[in-house]
Scaffold this motif. Structure first.
Motif, PDB file in Angstrom:
ATOM      1  N   GLY A   1       0.807  -1.218   0.000  1.00 16.36           N
ATOM      2  CA  GLY A   1       0.000   0.000   0.000  1.00 16.36           C
ATOM      3  C   GLY A   1       0.831   1.255   0.000  1.00 16.36           C
ATOM      4  N   GLU A   2       1.931   1.268   0.789  1.00 17.03           N
ATOM      5  CA  GLU A   2       2.755   2.476   0.873  1.00 17.03           C
ATOM      6  C   GLU A   2       3.655   2.650  -0.340  1.00 17.03           C
ATOM      7  OE1 GLU A   2       5.646   4.870   3.991  1.00 17.03           O
ATOM      8  OE2 GLU A   2       5.535   2.679   4.115  1.00 17.03           O
ATOM      9  N   GLU A   3       4.290   1.587  -0.786  1.00 15.48           N
ATOM     10  CA  GLU A   3       5.287   1.722  -1.844  1.00 15.48           C
ATOM     11  C   GLU A   3       4.703   1.638  -3.249  1.00 15.48           C
ATOM     12  OE1 GLU A   3       8.585  -0.868  -1.188  1.00 15.48           O
ATOM     13  OE2 GLU A   3       9.150   0.119   0.688  1.00 15.48           O
ATOM     14  N   PHE A   4       3.563   0.980  -3.409  1.00 12.74           N
ATOM     15  CA  PHE A   4       2.965   0.827  -4.741  1.00 12.74           C
ATOM     16  C   PHE A   4       1.567   1.428  -4.814  1.00 12.74           C
ATOM     17  CE2 PHE A   4       6.081  -2.530  -4.111  1.00 12.74           C
ATOM     18  CZ  PHE A   4       6.880  -2.384  -5.239  1.00 12.74           C
ATOM     19  N   GLY A   5       1.089   1.976  -3.701  1.00 15.48           N
ATOM     20  CA  GLY A   5      -0.137   2.752  -3.683  1.00 15.48           C
ATOM     21  C   GLY A   5      -1.407   1.988  -4.013  1.00 15.48           C
ATOM     22  N   PHE A   6      -2.428   2.769  -4.328  1.00 15.23           N
ATOM     23  CA  PHE A   6      -3.724   2.191  -4.669  1.00 15.23           C
ATOM     24  C   PHE A   6      -3.622   1.315  -5.912  1.00 15.23           C
ATOM     25  CE2 PHE A   6      -7.715   2.455  -7.098  1.00 15.23           C
ATOM     26  CZ  PHE A   6      -8.612   1.965  -6.170  1.00 15.23           C
ATOM     27  N   ALA A   7      -2.808   1.734  -6.873  1.00 18.98           N
ATOM     28  CA  ALA A   7      -2.660   0.975  -8.118  1.00 18.98           C
ATOM     29  C   ALA A   7      -2.079  -0.410  -7.847  1.00 18.98           C
ATOM     30  CB  ALA A   7      -1.765   1.746  -9.096  1.00 18.98           C
ATOM     31  N   GLY A   8      -1.006  -0.462  -7.065  1.00 22.83           N
ATOM     32  CA  GLY A   8      -0.394  -1.747  -6.749  1.00 22.83           C
ATOM     33  C   GLY A   8      -1.309  -2.638  -5.935  1.00 22.83           C
ATOM     34  N   SER A   9      -1.998  -2.045  -4.969  1.00 22.58           N
ATOM     35  CA  SER A   9      -2.941  -2.813  -4.143  1.00 22.58           C
ATOM     36  C   SER A   9      -4.075  -3.371  -4.998  1.00 22.58           C
ATOM     37  CB  SER A   9      -3.522  -1.934  -3.039  1.00 22.58           C
ATOM     38  OG  SER A   9      -2.500  -1.405  -2.215  1.00 22.58           O
ATOM     39  N   THR A  10      -4.531  -2.576  -5.963  1.00 24.98           N
ATOM     40  CA  THR A  10      -5.612  -3.008  -6.838  1.00 24.98           C
ATOM     41  C   THR A  10      -5.184  -4.190  -7.705  1.00 24.98           C
ATOM     42  OG1 THR A  10      -6.531  -0.768  -6.919  1.00 24.98           O
ATOM     43  CG2 THR A  10      -7.193  -2.280  -8.662  1.00 24.98           C
ATOM     44  N   VAL A  11      -3.957  -4.148  -8.199  1.00 28.99           N
ATOM     45  CA  VAL A  11      -3.441  -5.262  -9.011  1.00 28.99           C
ATOM     46  C   VAL A  11      -3.444  -6.559  -8.198  1.00 28.99           C
ATOM     47  CG1 VAL A  11      -1.387  -6.202 -10.142  1.00 28.99           C
ATOM     48  CG2 VAL A  11      -2.050  -3.827 -10.537  1.00 28.99           C
ATOM     49  N   LEU A  12      -2.973  -6.470  -6.946  1.00 26.65           N
ATOM     50  CA  LEU A  12      -2.942  -7.652  -6.089  1.00 26.65           C
ATOM     51  C   LEU A  12      -4.357  -8.174  -5.822  1.00 26.65           C
ATOM     52  CD1 LEU A  12      -1.449  -9.668  -4.261  1.00 26.65           C
ATOM     53  CD2 LEU A  12      -1.645  -7.990  -2.405  1.00 26.65           C
ATOM     54  N   ILE A  13      -5.274  -7.275  -5.465  1.00 25.34           N
ATOM     55  CA  ILE A  13      -6.648  -7.692  -5.179  1.00 25.34           C
ATOM     56  C   ILE A  13      -7.309  -8.270  -6.433  1.00 25.34           C
ATOM     57  CG2 ILE A  13      -8.934  -6.850  -4.501  1.00 25.34           C
ATOM     58  CD1 ILE A  13      -7.511  -4.853  -2.669  1.00 25.34           C
ATOM     59  N   LEU A  14      -6.986  -7.709  -7.596  1.00 24.82           N
ATOM     60  CA  LEU A  14      -7.525  -8.232  -8.852  1.00 24.82           C
ATOM     61  C   LEU A  14      -7.029  -9.654  -9.109  1.00 24.82           C
ATOM     62  CD1 LEU A  14      -9.186  -7.760 -11.410  1.00 24.82           C
ATOM     63  CD2 LEU A  14      -7.128  -6.778 -12.480  1.00 24.82           C
TER      64      LEU A  14
END
Length: 377
Positions: A275-288
């Protein structure tokens, strides 16, 4: 065997490869410059080594395991949990592990899979008929209650909740009566209401029933500002995830993570690093990726012609879904903080082994679920 390997679910294997890359990168960032530096290599090695038993299980007909080994495996898991009660390793006040020398093994992780196998066997015997309260639901509930309460005493509330979710998910697909579901929901709601009322209207009694560390977690969840010392972990996690904004602070540039403000950031708190280093975009990729994995598991469950296979997949889905939700929710202030790993991403040999075995069973169901059962197959 080669023919069976050709029938493996390619999409699931691709998602696992993505998890391996993400996990290795994030663990590297979380441990960079610390005494744990190098754990990302161990993680990658464990991932690749555990591919072997995963593929072996995938090539084995899962019905052999469910119909002939489920009781034995369940008994082994209970014996291991009892052993941990008396001889297990204690770390940070929790007795959950067995020291195997090369690794610290957590039997409660493996017990989740063995419980799924046994419940699938028992539900299959009903052949899809409506479950009876005294003949089916209560005996299954008792079998799950045994590991639930043993794990709860370790104490490990997070894993205990997973057993409950497995029980509810598999019963629902196992054709439980609507009336029984309503009774269960009313009972659960009444229990939650009673505990809530006790907390607000008779706190002295509530504090005697709940263990101190659990009480602190409940209080910091309801009001993090009430005790900054106890809520330090949660508040920093929320701030770190918020700091990431849309694209994040960048790889190895997380201020909270790199400053050591997030405990166990390579393990249970690894979502905070993302969440901190890759932000909303990174978190979204993981959740996807998690969503696609669960969707693929649902498809395999629906396509399976064998009831036990469907039940096993539903149990795995219940386990994964609860762990994903619980891990992310507790680091964003939506649930109290508990110790539970983020599947395939957190560092941890026992958790990863359990997840890979679960995927191996699902792949076996994909391969064998439409074939007649042959013991020698």
């Amino acid at each position: 065997m080669l023919v069976k390997l050709k029938n493996l679910d390619i999409l699931i294997l691709f998602i696992l490869a993505c998890f391996l890359v993400i996990s290795t990168i994030v663990i590297y960032s979380a441990t960079y410059g610390t005494k744990y530096q190098g754990l990302h290599i161990n993680n990658a090695v464990m991932f690749l080594v555990l591919l072997i038993p995963m593929l072996l299980i995938a090539c084995m007909d899962y019905r052999i395991i469910v119909r002939h080994l489920s009781w034995i495996l369940y008994g082994i898991s209970i014996l291991l949990l009892v052993y941990v009660m008396f001889k297990g390793m204690t770390i940070n006040g929790s007795r959950r592990w067995i020291n195997l020398g090369i690794m610290q093994f957590q039997p409660s992780e493996l017990a989740k899979v063995f419980v799924i196998l046994l419940v699938a066997k028992l539900l299959e015997q009903r052949k899809g008929d409506t479950l009876h309260l005294f003949k089916d639901i209560l005996p299954i509930g008792l079998l799950i209650a045994i590991p639930f309460f043993i794990v709860l005493t370790q104490p490990d509330l997070g894993t205990s909740i997973v057993f409950v979710c497995i029980f509810l998910g598999m019963l629902w697909i196992g054709n439980v009566r609507i009336s029984h579901s309503i009774i269960g929901l009313v009972g659960l709601a009444s229990m939650i209401a009673g505990i809530t009322a006790l907390y607000f209207y008779n706190f002295s009694l509530f504090s005697k029933i709940v263990k101190p560390h659990q009480l602190h977690r409940i209080q910091t969840f309801l009001n993090p500002a009430s005790d900054p010392n106890q809520s330090w972990h949660v508040l920093n996690s929320i701030k770190a995830v918020g700091t990431g904004q849309f694209l994040g602070e960048g790889f190895k540039h997380g201020k909270f993570v790199q400053a050591g403000f997030i405990p166990y950031d390579y393990a249970d708190s690894i979502f905070v690093v993302i969440g901190e280093e890759f932000g909303f975009a990174g978190s979204t990729v993981l959740i996807l990726l998690y969503f696609i994995l669960i969707y693929q598991l649902v498809k395999i469950a629906m396509d399976c012609d064998d009831l036990s296979g469907t039940y096993v997949v539903i149990g795995v889905i219940s386990m994964f879904t609860l762990q994903i939700f619980e891990n992310i929710a507790m680091h964003t202030g939506l649930m109290p903080l508990t110790g539970i790993a983020l599947p395939f991403i957190s560092y941890g040999g026992s958790s990863l082994m359990t997840n890979m075995i679960s995927i191996g069973l699902v792949l076996s169901i994909k391969i064998h679920g439409k074939k007649p059962f042959l013991l020698g197959d």
